[in-house]
Design an enzyme around this catalytic site. Sequence first.
Site, PDB file in Angstrom:
ATOM      1  N   THR A 185     -34.523  74.772 -26.867  1.00  0.00           N
ATOM      2  CA  THR A 185     -34.699  73.404 -27.365  1.00  0.00           C
ATOM      3  C   THR A 185     -33.337  72.852 -27.764  1.00  0.00           C
ATOM      4  OG1 THR A 185     -35.091  74.207 -29.617  1.00  0.00           O
ATOM      5  CG2 THR A 185     -37.024  73.797 -28.231  1.00  0.00           C
TER       6      THR A 185
ATOM      7  N   GLU B 224     -36.036  68.663 -31.826  1.00  0.00           N
ATOM      8  CA  GLU B 224     -35.707  69.640 -30.783  1.00  0.00           C
ATOM      9  C   GLU B 224     -36.377  69.257 -29.481  1.00  0.00           C
ATOM     10  OE1 GLU B 224     -36.058  73.749 -31.927  1.00  0.00           O
ATOM     11  OE2 GLU B 224     -36.668  73.145 -33.936  1.00  0.00           O
TER      12      GLU B 224
ATOM     13  N   ILE C  33     -36.208  70.402 -22.287  1.00  0.00           N
ATOM     14  CA  ILE C  33     -36.184  69.606 -21.059  1.00  0.00           C
ATOM     15  C   ILE C  33     -36.707  70.459 -19.909  1.00  0.00           C
ATOM     16  CG2 ILE C  33     -34.732  68.208 -19.541  1.00  0.00           C
ATOM     17  CD1 ILE C  33     -32.719  68.248 -22.042  1.00  0.00           C
TER      18      ILE C  33
ATOM     19  N   HIS D 121     -36.212  71.137 -16.936  1.00  0.00           N
ATOM     20  CA  HIS D 121     -35.256  71.131 -15.832  1.00  0.00           C
ATOM     21  C   HIS D 121     -34.335  72.318 -16.027  1.00  0.00           C
ATOM     22  CE1 HIS D 121     -32.461  69.707 -12.814  1.00  0.00           C
ATOM     23  NE2 HIS D 121     -31.464  69.778 -13.690  1.00  0.00           N
TER      24      HIS D 121
ATOM     25  N   ARG E 284     -49.629  66.849 -30.785  1.00  0.00           N
ATOM     26  CA  ARG E 284     -50.344  67.477 -31.914  1.00  0.00           C
ATOM     27  C   ARG E 284     -49.494  67.383 -33.174  1.00  0.00           C
ATOM     28  NH1 ARG E 284     -48.015  72.368 -33.296  1.00  0.00           N
ATOM     29  NH2 ARG E 284     -46.725  73.323 -31.683  1.00  0.00           N
TER      30      ARG E 284
ATOM     31  N   PHE F  68     -48.654  78.414 -37.782  1.00  0.00           N
ATOM     32  CA  PHE F  68     -49.404  79.368 -36.979  1.00  0.00           C
ATOM     33  C   PHE F  68     -49.411  80.729 -37.657  1.00  0.00           C
ATOM     34  CE2 PHE F  68     -48.325  76.039 -34.052  1.00  0.00           C
ATOM     35  CZ  PHE F  68     -49.490  75.899 -33.311  1.00  0.00           C
TER      36      PHE F  68
HETATM   37  P1  ADP Z   1     -30.327  76.264 -30.617  1.00  0.00           P
HETATM   38  O1  ADP Z   1     -31.129  76.916 -31.660  1.00  0.00           O
HETATM   39  O2  ADP Z   1     -28.859  76.283 -30.881  1.00  0.00           O
HETATM   40  O3  ADP Z   1     -30.858  74.887 -30.332  1.00  0.00           O
HETATM   41  P2  ADP Z   1     -31.781  77.286 -28.371  1.00  0.00           P
HETATM   42  O4  ADP Z   1     -32.056  78.740 -28.175  1.00  0.00           O
HETATM   43  O5  ADP Z   1     -32.920  76.420 -28.838  1.00  0.00           O
HETATM   44  O6  ADP Z   1     -30.544  77.156 -29.308  1.00  0.00           O
HETATM   45  O7  ADP Z   1     -31.209  76.750 -27.010  1.00  0.00           O
HETATM   46  C1  ADP Z   1     -30.906  75.393 -26.892  1.00  0.00           C
HETATM   47  C2  ADP Z   1     -29.678  75.147 -26.066  1.00  0.00           C
HETATM   48  O8  ADP Z   1     -29.913  75.631 -24.744  1.00  0.00           O
HETATM   49  C3  ADP Z   1     -29.416  73.652 -25.934  1.00  0.00           C
HETATM   50  O9  ADP Z   1     -28.593  73.181 -26.957  1.00  0.00           O
HETATM   51  C4  ADP Z   1     -28.755  73.570 -24.576  1.00  0.00           C
HETATM   52  O10 ADP Z   1     -27.367  73.692 -24.733  1.00  0.00           O
HETATM   53  C5  ADP Z   1     -29.283  74.780 -23.810  1.00  0.00           C
HETATM   54  N1  ADP Z   1     -30.304  74.471 -22.779  1.00  0.00           N
HETATM   55  C6  ADP Z   1     -30.231  74.928 -21.508  1.00  0.00           C
HETATM   56  N2  ADP Z   1     -31.273  74.512 -20.789  1.00  0.00           N
HETATM   57  C7  ADP Z   1     -32.047  73.741 -21.608  1.00  0.00           C
HETATM   58  C8  ADP Z   1     -33.263  73.013 -21.415  1.00  0.00           C
HETATM   59  N3  ADP Z   1     -33.887  72.988 -20.227  1.00  0.00           N
HETATM   60  N4  ADP Z   1     -33.773  72.336 -22.473  1.00  0.00           N
HETATM   61  C9  ADP Z   1     -33.135  72.361 -23.667  1.00  0.00           C
HETATM   62  N5  ADP Z   1     -31.990  73.026 -23.901  1.00  0.00           N
HETATM   63  C10 ADP Z   1     -31.432  73.733 -22.888  1.00  0.00           C
HETATM   64 MG    MG Z   2     -33.033  74.663 -30.374  1.00  0.00          MG
END
Ligand code: ADP
Ligand code: MG
Length: 320
Positions: A189, A250, A253, A255, A276, A281
Amino acid sequence: MFSAPLPPDVSKRLQRIVDSVPDLGPESRVMDAREQYGTSSSLGNDPGMRTWVGDVESVPAYQGPFDAAFFNAVFGNVYDQRETLLRAALLLRPGGHIVVSHPEGKAWHERLHAEDPEMVPHVLPDEPELQRLTADLPLRIRSFQNNRNLYLALLQVPPAYLIQGRPLELEGEVVAGFGRGSSKMGVPTANIAPGPLAAKLEGLPLGVYFGWAQLDAGTDEPEEDSEVHKMAMNIGRRPSIEDGTDVTVEVHILHSFAAADFRSKRLRVVVGGFIRPEMRFGSLDELIARIKADVGIAKAQLDLPEHQLCKAHEMFVRNR
Ligand code: ADP
Ligand code: MG
Protein backbone atom coordinates in the site's frame (compact mmCIF):
# COMPACT_ATOMS: atom_id res chain seq x y z
CA MET A 1 -41.63 -20.51 8.39
CA PHE A 2 -45.24 -21.45 7.55
CA SER A 3 -46.87 -24.87 7.62
CA ALA A 4 -49.07 -25.81 4.68
CA PRO A 5 -51.53 -24.58 3.63
CA LEU A 6 -49.95 -21.14 3.34
CA PRO A 7 -51.99 -18.28 4.80
CA PRO A 8 -54.02 -16.56 2.08
CA ASP A 9 -52.09 -14.36 -0.35
CA VAL A 10 -48.75 -15.01 1.33
CA SER A 11 -47.16 -16.06 -1.94
CA LYS A 12 -48.34 -12.81 -3.52
CA ARG A 13 -46.68 -10.83 -0.74
CA LEU A 14 -43.52 -12.92 -1.01
CA GLN A 15 -43.44 -11.97 -4.67
CA ARG A 16 -43.69 -8.29 -3.71
CA ILE A 17 -40.78 -8.80 -1.32
CA VAL A 18 -38.61 -10.29 -4.08
CA ASP A 19 -39.73 -7.60 -6.55
CA SER A 20 -38.70 -4.83 -4.14
CA VAL A 21 -35.06 -5.26 -5.19
CA PRO A 22 -34.35 -3.39 -8.42
CA ASP A 23 -32.31 -5.11 -11.13
CA LEU A 24 -32.56 -8.60 -9.70
CA GLY A 25 -32.18 -11.16 -12.49
CA PRO A 26 -31.03 -14.69 -13.33
CA GLU A 27 -27.36 -13.62 -13.06
CA SER A 28 -27.75 -12.09 -9.59
CA ARG A 29 -26.03 -13.55 -6.53
CA VAL A 30 -28.38 -13.66 -3.57
CA MET A 31 -27.90 -14.59 0.09
CA ASP A 32 -30.93 -16.14 1.78
CA ALA A 33 -31.79 -18.25 4.81
CA ARG A 34 -31.35 -22.00 4.76
CA GLU A 35 -34.91 -23.17 5.44
CA GLN A 36 -35.67 -22.43 1.83
CA TYR A 37 -33.27 -24.97 0.39
CA GLY A 38 -33.18 -28.10 2.53
CA THR A 39 -30.05 -29.95 3.52
CA SER A 40 -26.58 -28.61 3.00
CA SER A 41 -23.61 -30.17 1.34
CA SER A 42 -20.04 -28.97 1.36
CA LEU A 43 -19.99 -29.35 -2.41
CA GLY A 44 -23.28 -27.60 -2.94
CA ASN A 45 -26.17 -29.67 -4.21
CA ASP A 46 -27.10 -27.43 -7.10
CA PRO A 47 -24.77 -25.71 -9.55
CA GLY A 48 -26.53 -22.39 -8.87
CA MET A 49 -26.69 -22.79 -5.10
CA ARG A 50 -24.17 -22.92 -2.30
CA THR A 51 -25.26 -23.90 1.19
CA TRP A 52 -23.24 -22.89 4.21
CA VAL A 53 -24.21 -23.65 7.80
CA GLY A 54 -23.48 -21.17 10.56
CA ASP A 55 -24.50 -17.92 12.09
CA VAL A 56 -25.17 -15.08 9.67
CA GLU A 57 -22.63 -13.00 11.58
CA SER A 58 -19.85 -15.38 10.55
CA VAL A 59 -20.55 -16.00 6.86
CA PRO A 60 -17.03 -15.86 5.36
CA ALA A 61 -16.22 -12.95 3.05
CA TYR A 62 -15.30 -15.27 0.18
CA GLN A 63 -18.97 -16.25 -0.15
CA GLY A 64 -19.66 -12.74 -1.39
CA PRO A 65 -20.01 -10.30 -2.88
CA PHE A 66 -23.77 -10.66 -3.25
CA ASP A 67 -26.19 -8.46 -5.18
CA ALA A 68 -28.84 -8.86 -2.50
CA ALA A 69 -29.33 -10.38 0.95
CA PHE A 70 -32.80 -11.41 2.14
CA PHE A 71 -33.87 -11.59 5.77
CA ASN A 72 -37.42 -12.76 5.27
CA ALA A 73 -39.28 -13.84 8.42
CA VAL A 74 -35.97 -14.28 10.28
CA PHE A 75 -34.87 -10.82 11.41
CA GLY A 76 -36.55 -11.25 14.81
CA ASN A 77 -34.57 -14.46 15.38
CA VAL A 78 -31.03 -13.18 14.87
CA TYR A 79 -28.78 -12.68 17.87
CA ASP A 80 -27.80 -9.06 17.18
CA GLN A 81 -29.73 -7.08 14.55
CA ARG A 82 -27.14 -4.33 14.03
CA GLU A 83 -24.27 -6.80 13.72
CA THR A 84 -26.35 -8.85 11.27
CA LEU A 85 -26.89 -5.79 9.06
CA LEU A 86 -23.21 -4.86 9.27
CA ARG A 87 -22.08 -8.36 8.29
CA ALA A 88 -24.60 -8.51 5.47
CA ALA A 89 -23.49 -5.08 4.21
CA LEU A 90 -19.89 -6.35 4.13
CA LEU A 91 -20.97 -9.25 1.93
CA LEU A 92 -22.70 -7.03 -0.61
CA ARG A 93 -21.23 -5.33 -3.64
CA PRO A 94 -21.50 -1.53 -3.64
CA GLY A 95 -25.04 -0.74 -4.73
CA GLY A 96 -26.26 -4.10 -3.38
CA HIS A 97 -29.50 -4.38 -1.38
CA ILE A 98 -30.62 -5.87 1.92
CA VAL A 99 -34.28 -6.79 2.31
CA VAL A 100 -35.72 -7.17 5.80
CA SER A 101 -39.25 -8.44 5.45
CA HIS A 102 -42.13 -10.34 6.95
CA PRO A 103 -45.14 -11.41 4.84
CA GLU A 104 -47.50 -11.36 7.85
CA GLY A 105 -46.50 -7.94 9.15
CA LYS A 106 -44.92 -6.48 12.25
CA ALA A 107 -47.90 -6.87 14.62
CA TRP A 108 -48.36 -10.54 13.73
CA HIS A 109 -44.66 -11.14 14.29
CA GLU A 110 -44.79 -9.41 17.66
CA ARG A 111 -46.99 -12.26 18.92
CA LEU A 112 -44.20 -14.74 18.12
CA HIS A 113 -41.81 -12.59 20.11
CA ALA A 114 -44.24 -12.44 23.07
CA GLU A 115 -44.87 -16.22 22.99
CA ASP A 116 -41.24 -17.30 22.74
CA PRO A 117 -38.76 -14.50 23.45
CA GLU A 118 -35.90 -16.99 23.53
CA MET A 119 -36.54 -18.21 19.98
CA VAL A 120 -37.58 -14.74 18.78
CA PRO A 121 -35.53 -12.27 20.84
CA HIS A 122 -36.40 -9.18 18.78
CA VAL A 123 -39.38 -7.45 17.25
CA LEU A 124 -39.12 -6.04 13.74
CA PRO A 125 -37.67 -2.51 13.95
CA ASP A 126 -39.96 0.43 13.19
CA GLU A 127 -38.49 3.10 10.92
CA PRO A 128 -36.77 5.24 13.60
CA GLU A 129 -35.28 2.09 15.14
CA LEU A 130 -34.02 0.94 11.73
CA GLN A 131 -32.49 4.36 11.23
CA ARG A 132 -30.76 4.04 14.59
CA LEU A 133 -29.49 0.53 13.76
CA THR A 134 -27.99 1.67 10.46
CA ALA A 135 -26.79 5.15 11.50
CA ASP A 136 -23.09 4.23 11.45
CA LEU A 137 -23.30 1.50 8.81
CA PRO A 138 -22.66 1.89 5.07
CA LEU A 139 -26.40 1.48 4.45
CA ARG A 140 -29.22 3.75 3.37
CA ILE A 141 -32.91 3.06 3.87
CA ARG A 142 -34.36 3.13 0.36
CA SER A 143 -37.96 2.29 1.25
CA PHE A 144 -39.92 1.25 4.28
CA GLN A 145 -43.42 -0.30 4.37
CA ASN A 146 -45.08 -1.28 7.58
CA ASN A 147 -48.58 -2.35 6.54
CA ARG A 148 -51.00 -4.57 8.45
CA ASN A 149 -49.82 -7.75 6.74
CA LEU A 150 -46.56 -6.76 5.13
CA TYR A 151 -43.34 -5.53 6.66
CA LEU A 152 -40.80 -4.60 3.98
CA ALA A 153 -37.62 -2.57 4.47
CA LEU A 154 -35.20 -2.09 1.59
CA LEU A 155 -31.63 -1.02 2.46
CA GLN A 156 -28.81 -0.26 0.07
CA VAL A 157 -25.03 -0.02 0.20
CA PRO A 158 -24.26 3.26 -1.62
CA PRO A 159 -23.24 2.50 -5.23
CA ALA A 160 -20.81 5.36 -5.56
CA TYR A 161 -19.09 7.80 -3.29
CA LEU A 162 -19.78 11.43 -4.04
CA ILE A 163 -19.29 14.52 -1.92
CA GLN A 164 -21.62 17.30 -3.01
CA GLY A 165 -22.19 15.45 -6.28
CA ARG A 166 -18.49 15.07 -7.06
CA PRO A 167 -16.09 12.19 -6.58
CA LEU A 168 -13.44 12.72 -3.93
CA GLU A 169 -9.96 13.59 -5.25
CA LEU A 170 -6.76 13.19 -3.26
CA GLU A 171 -3.21 13.97 -4.30
CA GLY A 172 0.08 13.78 -2.47
CA GLU A 173 3.53 12.38 -2.03
CA VAL A 174 4.08 8.67 -1.43
CA VAL A 175 5.76 8.29 1.94
CA ALA A 176 7.07 5.33 3.93
CA GLY A 177 4.43 3.59 6.00
CA PHE A 178 5.03 0.86 8.53
CA GLY A 179 6.64 -1.47 6.01
CA ARG A 180 4.01 -4.11 6.54
CA GLY A 181 1.77 -3.95 3.49
CA SER A 182 3.99 -6.12 1.32
CA SER A 183 5.83 -8.19 3.84
CA LYS A 184 2.98 -9.19 6.16
CA MET A 185 -0.07 -8.97 3.93
CA GLY A 186 1.17 -9.52 0.40
CA VAL A 187 -0.64 -6.32 -0.56
CA PRO A 188 1.67 -3.29 -0.88
CA THR A 189 0.00 0.00 0.00
CA ALA A 190 1.48 3.30 -1.09
CA ASN A 191 0.94 5.66 1.84
CA ILE A 192 0.09 9.24 0.91
CA ALA A 193 1.36 11.88 3.33
CA PRO A 194 -1.82 12.57 5.33
CA GLY A 195 -0.84 15.99 6.73
CA PRO A 196 -1.69 18.13 3.68
CA LEU A 197 -4.94 16.16 3.17
CA ALA A 198 -6.29 16.87 6.65
CA ALA A 199 -9.05 19.22 5.48
CA LYS A 200 -10.30 16.74 2.86
CA LEU A 201 -10.18 13.81 5.26
CA GLU A 202 -12.12 15.56 7.98
CA GLY A 203 -15.48 13.95 8.58
CA LEU A 204 -14.80 11.22 6.03
CA PRO A 205 -15.91 7.77 7.20
CA LEU A 206 -12.89 5.61 8.02
CA GLY A 207 -12.78 2.48 5.95
CA VAL A 208 -12.01 0.97 2.56
CA TYR A 209 -12.73 2.78 -0.71
CA PHE A 210 -12.08 2.03 -4.37
CA GLY A 211 -11.35 4.13 -7.41
CA TRP A 212 -8.57 5.12 -9.77
CA ALA A 213 -4.94 6.06 -9.21
CA GLN A 214 -2.20 7.66 -11.27
CA LEU A 215 1.45 7.75 -10.30
CA ASP A 216 3.96 10.23 -11.66
CA ALA A 217 6.32 7.36 -12.36
CA GLY A 218 8.78 9.54 -14.25
CA THR A 219 10.01 9.45 -17.84
CA ASP A 220 12.58 6.73 -17.12
CA GLU A 221 9.82 4.28 -16.30
CA PRO A 222 7.55 2.41 -18.72
CA GLU A 223 4.72 4.60 -19.98
CA GLU A 224 1.98 2.35 -18.58
CA ASP A 225 3.30 2.97 -15.06
CA SER A 226 2.07 6.58 -15.37
CA GLU A 227 -1.37 5.56 -16.66
CA VAL A 228 -4.58 5.51 -14.63
CA HIS A 229 -5.04 2.20 -12.79
CA LYS A 230 -7.63 0.63 -10.50
CA MET A 231 -7.00 1.02 -6.80
CA ALA A 232 -8.34 0.05 -3.36
CA MET A 233 -7.65 2.47 -0.54
CA ASN A 234 -7.80 2.34 3.23
CA ILE A 235 -8.36 5.49 5.22
CA GLY A 236 -8.10 4.62 8.86
CA ARG A 237 -6.40 3.96 12.12
CA ARG A 238 -5.61 0.29 11.44
CA PRO A 239 -7.28 -1.05 14.59
CA SER A 240 -6.31 -4.66 13.81
CA ILE A 241 -2.62 -3.79 13.98
CA GLU A 242 -1.16 -2.32 17.13
CA ASP A 243 0.44 0.74 15.44
CA GLY A 244 -0.36 4.34 16.34
CA THR A 245 -3.74 5.98 16.17
CA ASP A 246 -3.07 8.61 13.47
CA VAL A 247 -5.19 8.31 10.36
CA THR A 248 -3.27 6.90 7.41
CA VAL A 249 -4.18 6.91 3.72
CA GLU A 250 -2.94 3.79 1.97
CA VAL A 251 -3.47 2.97 -1.69
CA HIS A 252 -3.03 -0.46 -3.25
CA ILE A 253 -2.73 -0.01 -6.99
CA LEU A 254 -3.83 -2.94 -9.14
CA HIS A 255 -0.83 -2.72 -11.42
CA SER A 256 2.59 -4.26 -11.47
CA PHE A 257 5.12 -1.41 -11.59
CA ALA A 258 8.60 -1.74 -13.05
CA ALA A 259 10.06 -0.03 -9.98
CA ALA A 260 9.48 -1.96 -6.76
CA ASP A 261 9.63 1.26 -4.77
CA PHE A 262 8.13 4.62 -5.72
CA ARG A 263 8.21 6.45 -2.42
CA SER A 264 8.62 10.27 -2.78
CA LYS A 265 6.77 10.28 -6.13
CA ARG A 266 3.38 11.95 -6.55
CA LEU A 267 0.20 9.91 -6.51
CA ARG A 268 -3.27 11.08 -7.50
CA VAL A 269 -6.46 9.20 -6.69
CA VAL A 270 -10.13 9.67 -7.50
CA VAL A 271 -12.45 7.81 -5.16
CA GLY A 272 -15.44 6.12 -6.80
CA GLY A 273 -17.01 4.10 -4.02
CA PHE A 274 -17.01 2.96 -0.41
CA ILE A 275 -16.62 -0.73 0.35
CA ARG A 276 -16.81 -1.04 4.13
CA PRO A 277 -16.21 0.79 7.38
CA GLU A 278 -13.01 0.29 9.33
CA MET A 279 -13.30 -2.60 11.74
CA ARG A 280 -11.16 -4.66 14.07
CA PHE A 281 -10.51 -8.20 12.90
CA GLY A 282 -9.90 -11.16 15.20
CA SER A 283 -6.60 -12.14 13.57
CA LEU A 284 -4.14 -11.09 10.91
CA ASP A 285 -5.37 -13.95 8.69
CA GLU A 286 -8.92 -12.64 8.91
CA LEU A 287 -7.72 -9.14 8.04
CA ILE A 288 -5.72 -10.41 5.05
CA ALA A 289 -8.66 -12.48 3.78
CA ARG A 290 -10.89 -9.40 4.02
CA ILE A 291 -8.34 -7.17 2.25
CA LYS A 292 -8.22 -9.67 -0.62
CA ALA A 293 -12.03 -9.63 -0.79
CA ASP A 294 -11.96 -5.80 -0.78
CA VAL A 295 -9.48 -5.78 -3.67
CA GLY A 296 -11.73 -8.22 -5.58
CA ILE A 297 -14.75 -5.97 -5.06
CA ALA A 298 -12.77 -2.91 -6.20
CA LYS A 299 -11.60 -4.71 -9.31
CA ALA A 300 -15.07 -5.87 -10.31
CA GLN A 301 -16.83 -2.60 -9.47
CA LEU A 302 -14.43 -0.52 -11.51
CA ASP A 303 -15.38 -2.47 -14.64
CA LEU A 304 -18.92 -1.08 -14.40
CA PRO A 305 -19.81 1.74 -16.83
CA GLU A 306 -20.64 4.23 -14.04
CA HIS A 307 -17.03 4.13 -12.86
CA GLN A 308 -15.44 4.84 -16.26
CA LEU A 309 -16.33 8.50 -15.82
CA CYS A 310 -14.00 8.83 -12.83
CA LYS A 311 -11.22 7.18 -14.79
CA ALA A 312 -11.35 10.05 -17.26
CA HIS A 313 -11.32 12.60 -14.42
CA GLU A 314 -9.85 15.98 -15.37
CA MET A 315 -7.21 15.66 -12.66
CA PHE A 316 -5.75 12.64 -14.50
CA VAL A 317 -6.09 14.13 -17.99
CA ARG A 318 -4.39 17.36 -16.98
CA ASN A 319 -1.32 15.44 -15.84
CA ARG A 320 -0.99 13.13 -18.78
P1 ADP B 1 4.99 1.01 3.46
O1 ADP B 1 4.54 0.49 4.76
O2 ADP B 1 6.25 1.79 3.53
O3 ADP B 1 3.87 1.75 2.78
P2 ADP B 1 4.37 -1.33 1.93
O4 ADP B 1 4.85 -2.70 2.30
O5 ADP B 1 2.92 -1.01 2.20
O6 ADP B 1 5.32 -0.29 2.59
O7 ADP B 1 4.70 -1.14 0.41
C1 ADP B 1 4.30 0.05 -0.22
C2 ADP B 1 5.31 0.52 -1.23
O8 ADP B 1 5.43 -0.47 -2.25
C3 ADP B 1 4.81 1.79 -1.92
O9 ADP B 1 5.23 2.94 -1.24
C4 ADP B 1 5.44 1.67 -3.29
O10 ADP B 1 6.69 2.29 -3.28
C5 ADP B 1 5.62 0.17 -3.50
N1 ADP B 1 4.65 -0.46 -4.44
C6 ADP B 1 5.02 -1.26 -5.46
N2 ADP B 1 3.96 -1.69 -6.14
C7 ADP B 1 2.85 -1.14 -5.56
C8 ADP B 1 1.45 -1.21 -5.83
N3 ADP B 1 0.98 -1.93 -6.87
N4 ADP B 1 0.61 -0.52 -5.03
C9 ADP B 1 1.10 0.21 -4.00
N5 ADP B 1 2.40 0.31 -3.69
C10 ADP B 1 3.30 -0.36 -4.45
MG1 MG C 1 1.87 0.90 3.02
